[in-house]
Design a protein around this motif. Structure first.
Motif, mmCIF file in Angstrom:
data_model
loop_
_atom_site.group_PDB
_atom_site.id
_atom_site.type_symbol
_atom_site.label_atom_id
_atom_site.label_comp_id
_atom_site.label_asym_id
_atom_site.label_seq_id
_atom_site.Cartn_x
_atom_site.Cartn_y
_atom_site.Cartn_z
ATOM 1 N N UNK A 174 0.808 -1.233 0.000
ATOM 2 C CA UNK A 174 0.000 0.000 0.000
ATOM 3 C C UNK A 174 0.838 1.280 0.000
ATOM 4 N N UNK A 175 1.979 1.258 0.675
ATOM 5 C CA UNK A 175 2.816 2.459 0.719
ATOM 6 C C UNK A 175 3.385 2.798 -0.653
ATOM 7 N N UNK A 176 3.603 1.789 -1.482
ATOM 8 C CA UNK A 176 4.184 2.029 -2.804
ATOM 9 C C UNK A 176 3.208 2.758 -3.727
ATOM 10 N N UNK A 180 1.796 10.877 -2.482
ATOM 11 C CA UNK A 180 2.339 11.957 -1.664
ATOM 12 C C UNK A 180 3.438 11.413 -0.772
ATOM 13 N N UNK A 181 4.200 12.321 -0.188
ATOM 14 C CA UNK A 181 5.230 11.907 0.747
ATOM 15 C C UNK A 181 4.606 11.356 2.019
ATOM 16 N N UNK A 182 5.195 10.278 2.520
ATOM 17 C CA UNK A 182 4.714 9.642 3.742
ATOM 18 C C UNK A 182 5.441 10.247 4.931
ATOM 19 N N UNK A 183 4.703 10.536 5.995
ATOM 20 C CA UNK A 183 5.336 11.002 7.231
ATOM 21 C C UNK A 183 5.970 9.807 7.934
ATOM 22 N N UNK A 184 7.159 9.985 8.474
ATOM 23 C CA UNK A 184 7.870 8.885 9.113
ATOM 24 C C UNK A 184 7.035 8.260 10.230
ATOM 25 N N UNK A 185 6.276 9.082 10.943
ATOM 26 C CA UNK A 185 5.489 8.575 12.059
ATOM 27 C C UNK A 185 4.424 7.576 11.604
ATOM 28 N N UNK A 186 4.003 7.666 10.356
ATOM 29 C CA UNK A 186 3.014 6.729 9.830
ATOM 30 C C UNK A 186 3.561 5.313 9.712
ATOM 31 N N UNK A 212 13.160 10.503 14.797
ATOM 32 C CA UNK A 212 11.720 10.719 14.648
ATOM 33 C C UNK A 212 10.923 10.227 15.858
ATOM 34 N N UNK A 213 11.637 9.962 16.968
ATOM 35 C CA UNK A 213 10.978 9.526 18.210
ATOM 36 C C UNK A 213 10.070 8.319 17.977
ATOM 37 N N UNK A 214 10.592 7.339 17.250
ATOM 38 C CA UNK A 214 9.834 6.139 16.932
ATOM 39 C C UNK A 214 10.373 4.930 17.691
ATOM 40 N N UNK A 215 9.462 4.022 18.031
ATOM 41 C CA UNK A 215 9.838 2.754 18.657
ATOM 42 C C UNK A 215 8.993 1.637 18.061
ATOM 43 N N UNK A 253 12.084 -3.562 -11.097
ATOM 44 C CA UNK A 253 10.766 -3.343 -10.532
ATOM 45 C C UNK A 253 10.400 -4.273 -9.402
ATOM 46 N N UNK A 254 11.385 -4.900 -8.768
ATOM 47 C CA UNK A 254 11.107 -5.819 -7.663
ATOM 48 C C UNK A 254 10.930 -5.098 -6.343
ATOM 49 N N UNK A 255 11.514 -3.923 -6.211
ATOM 50 C CA UNK A 255 11.364 -3.086 -5.020
ATOM 51 C C UNK A 255 11.018 -1.676 -5.464
ATOM 52 N N UNK A 256 10.421 -0.931 -4.538
ATOM 53 C CA UNK A 256 10.089 0.461 -4.836
ATOM 54 C C UNK A 256 10.447 1.320 -3.629
ATOM 55 N N UNK A 257 11.002 2.484 -3.920
ATOM 56 C CA UNK A 257 11.324 3.422 -2.845
ATOM 57 C C UNK A 257 10.053 4.103 -2.365
ATOM 58 N N UNK A 258 9.889 4.150 -1.062
ATOM 59 C CA UNK A 258 8.776 4.881 -0.456
ATOM 60 C C UNK A 258 9.271 6.291 -0.151
ATOM 61 N N UNK A 259 8.622 7.273 -0.743
ATOM 62 C CA UNK A 259 9.032 8.662 -0.527
ATOM 63 C C UNK A 259 8.576 9.104 0.861
ATOM 64 N N UNK A 260 9.536 9.360 1.727
ATOM 65 C CA UNK A 260 9.253 9.691 3.125
ATOM 66 C C UNK A 260 9.843 11.054 3.437
ATOM 67 N N UNK A 261 9.065 11.894 4.077
ATOM 68 C CA UNK A 261 9.539 13.218 4.478
ATOM 69 C C UNK A 261 10.736 13.081 5.423
ATOM 70 N N UNK A 262 11.785 13.816 5.135
ATOM 71 C CA UNK A 262 12.975 13.765 5.979
ATOM 72 C C UNK A 262 14.009 12.762 5.534
#
Length: 304
Positions: A174-176, A180-186, A212-215, A253-262
């Motif tokens: 779904x992320x691919x 729009x750019x995905x927020x890291x927190x998502x 990004x204060x993620x765990x 085309x086996x992988x895709x970069x997810x555009x993430x803010x930051x």
């Protein structure tokens, strides 16, 4: 180099007098005599002998460790002297951390071999700490590492390249499909497929999480990059990987970069050496690292 030292190292590594004698093209009694004389000179027994094996004892381990350093230093000294009149040739021991060693170094060595076919490279792949330690102990002529590590006084550290780390997913994830750019927190609730602790790639991921204060709760640890890519392709989760490591998968085309803010997260690669004197083989290799356009060609420009 002292023959007694050479015989001792061979016996220690072969763990057998007969095999050592065969490797040295000597008789077994001659090898035994060399070892007895060497132990007499050191003043202590170095090998435990049985009918089945020959093994280093504690004193032997100490002598073997330093003997390897002596051999390495002697070889380097001989190469430096030979270089005064000869072109780049001889042995060159290279150490690299996993990402660089697996995906970039082979291209650099291939280019060096085209121009300097008489250079004989050997490659050791390990994590950053292992490579730095081997350079310090003169077991490697040069190391190429990423990330942060404890700086030792003996080491000369020269940054020479940067690597972009990006988040990748399977094309049908779904992320691919996001425009729009995905927020890291998502991404905190996603399943993350990451390298093991101690690797430079895992250090980068942990740095991104901390920034990004993620765990993330769902983390799958895998000990090398290739199975991580296969797991991501299979839809098991997402990962943070070097742009050097995913070029082929992106092209097919086996992988895709997810555009993430930051992101991308940028890390630095450095050249590690110790001796102020360099063989011509080492000089030409380091020059290839410094000025090779292929290193910048790998940079992620989103035009895959």
């Amino acid at each position: 180099m002292d023959q007694h030292l050479h015989v001792f190292i061979t016996v220690a590594e072969r763990q057998n007098f007969s095999r050592a004698a065969e490797a040295l093209h000597m008789t077994q009694p001659a090898v035994s005599q060399y070892i007895r004389t060497f132990e007499d000179n050191i003043g202590v027994r170095l090998l435990e002998r049985t009918n089945k094996y020959v093994r280093l004892n504690k004193a032997g381990e100490i002598v073997y460790h330093h003997a390897k350093e002596i051999v390495s230093l002697y070889t380097r000294m001989q190469n430096l002297v030979d270089d005064l009149t000869n072109k780049a040739s001889g042995s060159l021991s290279i150490g690299a951390s996993y990402t660089f060693g697996e995906y970039v170094l082979p291209h650099i060595i291939a280019k060096m071999q085209q121009t300097y076919p008489e250079v004989q490279p050997t490659v050791t792949i390990g994590n950053t700490a292992e490579i730095a330690d081997a350079v310090i102990r003169h077991q490697l002529d040069v190391g190429i590492v990423e990330g942060h590590f404890k700086k030792e006084q003996q080491l000369k550290i020269e940054p020479f390249a940067e690597d972009d780390m990006v988040i990748v997913a399977a094309p049908d994830h779904p992320l691919a499909a996001r425009n729009d750019n995905v927020a890291m927190e998502e991404l905190e609730d996603e399943t993350w497929i990451l390298r093991e602790f101690g690797s430079g790639t895992r250090e980068a991921a942990d740095s991104v999480f901390q920034r990004h204060n993620m765990s993330p709760d769902k983390i799958m640890n895998i000990g090398s990059t290739q199975p991580i890519k296969e797991a991501v392709k299979a839809g098991l989760g997402i990962s943070l990987l070097s742009q050097w490591a995913i070029q082929e998968e992106l092209q097919h085309g086996d992988l895709q970069i997810v555009e993430v803010t930051g992101l991308p997260y940028r890390r630095r690669f450095s050249i590690l050496t110790t001796s102020p004197f360099q063989t011509k083989a080492l000089q030409v290799f380091i020059d290839l690292l410094r000025y090779n356009k292929e290193l910048t060609a790998f940079k992620s420009d989103r035009e895959y």
